[in-house]
Scaffold this active site. Structure first.
Site, mmCIF file in Angstrom:
data_model
loop_
_atom_site.group_PDB
_atom_site.id
_atom_site.type_symbol
_atom_site.label_atom_id
_atom_site.label_comp_id
_atom_site.label_asym_id
_atom_site.label_seq_id
_atom_site.Cartn_x
_atom_site.Cartn_y
_atom_site.Cartn_z
ATOM 1 N N GLY A 110 -35.889 65.841 26.556
ATOM 2 C CA GLY A 110 -37.319 65.931 26.842
ATOM 3 C C GLY A 110 -37.986 64.830 26.037
ATOM 4 N N SER A 145 -29.763 63.464 25.524
ATOM 5 C CA SER A 145 -30.976 62.633 25.552
ATOM 6 C C SER A 145 -31.730 62.743 24.214
ATOM 7 C CB SER A 145 -31.829 63.049 26.749
ATOM 8 O OG SER A 145 -32.851 62.122 26.968
ATOM 9 N N ALA A 146 -32.912 63.344 24.164
ATOM 10 C CA ALA A 146 -33.628 63.489 22.893
ATOM 11 C C ALA A 146 -32.757 64.187 21.844
ATOM 12 C CB ALA A 146 -34.928 64.262 23.096
ATOM 13 N N HIS A 173 -29.804 56.775 28.070
ATOM 14 C CA HIS A 173 -30.310 56.264 29.365
ATOM 15 C C HIS A 173 -30.400 54.743 29.342
ATOM 16 C CE1 HIS A 173 -31.475 60.441 29.945
ATOM 17 N NE2 HIS A 173 -32.291 60.382 28.919
ATOM 18 N N GLU A 196 -25.918 55.880 31.985
ATOM 19 C CA GLU A 196 -25.644 57.167 32.657
ATOM 20 C C GLU A 196 -24.521 56.984 33.667
ATOM 21 O OE1 GLU A 196 -29.071 59.059 34.241
ATOM 22 O OE2 GLU A 196 -30.226 58.759 32.436
#
Lengths: 221, 221
Positions: free
Chosen positions: B66, B98-99, B135, B170
């Protein structure tokens, strides 16, 4: 740069802030070249004995792009925030490109840049009451996406802050003159507000209403 | 998610940290669904009376994606940084997406996210000594660019910090097990180091050397 010349009006001595980039001298030389056709003396703050004095003695302020966090840190380190605000309040024209437009906002919370250095706080110049997202891009087709789209990132911003954001596509820019603000450039813009669908704006739009928009930032840290 | 199952090993009670998103309950439900095939009880920290106790009582830690700034702020507000570090040092597996991968690094200075809320400092969990850029995307053709490319942003990071960055395309991920680290996933990765050309890495690469890489962050604020 003719619009820049018009914005600077009859300025005689402009100060340039190259701090968003790592190589200040190189950036200052590039900017001096770009400004050659404008009849104004340009001083780069990095070469001034005291940058705040250079700002104080100038009648136009130019802030270049690069990394917004690096720029904001430098504005704070050189004690430039208050002196820039005071000059602009006194009627001195401000020109900000990319990171230079981010720091003109209440905070740098809508920059696209990487947080490569600490800034202590994201609070910035607050010359306007809304947020700018420069280099705005519409969502690419799903097969070309990696991570969040810009729209998703700005939606996250609006989840935490009730503040208007104008996403400026390339090329586009806003000009503030007294109580009026106008959108310029072929790229157009997109307006983001909490609880509303994004709204497209085309070149020439009167966006003066943004100058009176309420801004409620999340203040927890 | 089979690799996640393998990474969690024989964990019986996993804690999920949904704080990177605004809607914690929705995200926790989604994660529970994704984890259904793994034989582990999942507790979401947002629903625990004291999130730090939920972490303390778990033998696996899952951190969702997020907004990285929102996530790091929550980790600090709920006093989770030290307890996560202690659990991981004690051998508890950590999974970050991700985060969740950004906060596993010494700092969040290589996140792609917007700084939508204040975080006080970008210092994070420091579970590994290098930085991850999730990413990761290669530079698009010039006609499709708006603002800096990812390579340019990471070059700016290296101008200020002498720290290795692994850009994970990715799909790709790294697995750390004792003193070894391996790159997985079809996307591959790109390694960024000060003074060197970016280096391509393919799936299966042994990247254990990064676990001993020196990291010198700019510390001015």
């Amino acid at each position: 740069m003719n619009d820049v010349g018009a914005h600077l009006g009859g300025a005689r001595r402009a100060v340039f802030l190259p701090f968003a980039r790592a190589d200040h001298a190189e950036y200052a030389a590039l900017m001096a070249e770009r400004m050659e056709h404008i009849d104004v003396t340009m001083v780069s703050a990095h070469a001034a004995p005291v940058p705040a004095v250079a700002v104080e003695e100038s009648d136009a302020i130019l802030v270049g792009g690069g990394n917004t966090f690096r720029l904001l840190r430098a504005l704070r380190q050189y004690a430039l925030l208050d002196v820039i605000r005071a000059r602009v309040a006194a009627g001195v024209p401000y020109f900000g490109a990319s990171a230079g437009s981010n720091v003109a906002c209440p905070t740098i919370r809508t920059t696209n840049d990487m947080p490569i250095v600490e800034t202590r706080t994201f609070d910035a110049l607050n010359l306007v009451p809304f947020q700018i997202n420069p280099h705005y891009v519409d969502p690419p087709p799903p097969e070309l996406r990696a991570g969040e789209t810009r729209v998703e990132r700005l939606r996250e911003f609006l989840e935490e802050n009730d503040v208007t954001v104008i996403g400026l596509r390339e090329p586009s820019w806003v000009v503030v003159k007294d109580d009026r603000m106008t959108l310029h450039g072929a790229g157009g813009a997109v307006l983001f507000q909490r609880g509303r669908e994004p709204e497209s704006l085309s070149s020439g739009s009167d966006v003066s209403a943004l100058l009176a928009a309420p801004a409620r930032f999340d203040r927890a840290g």
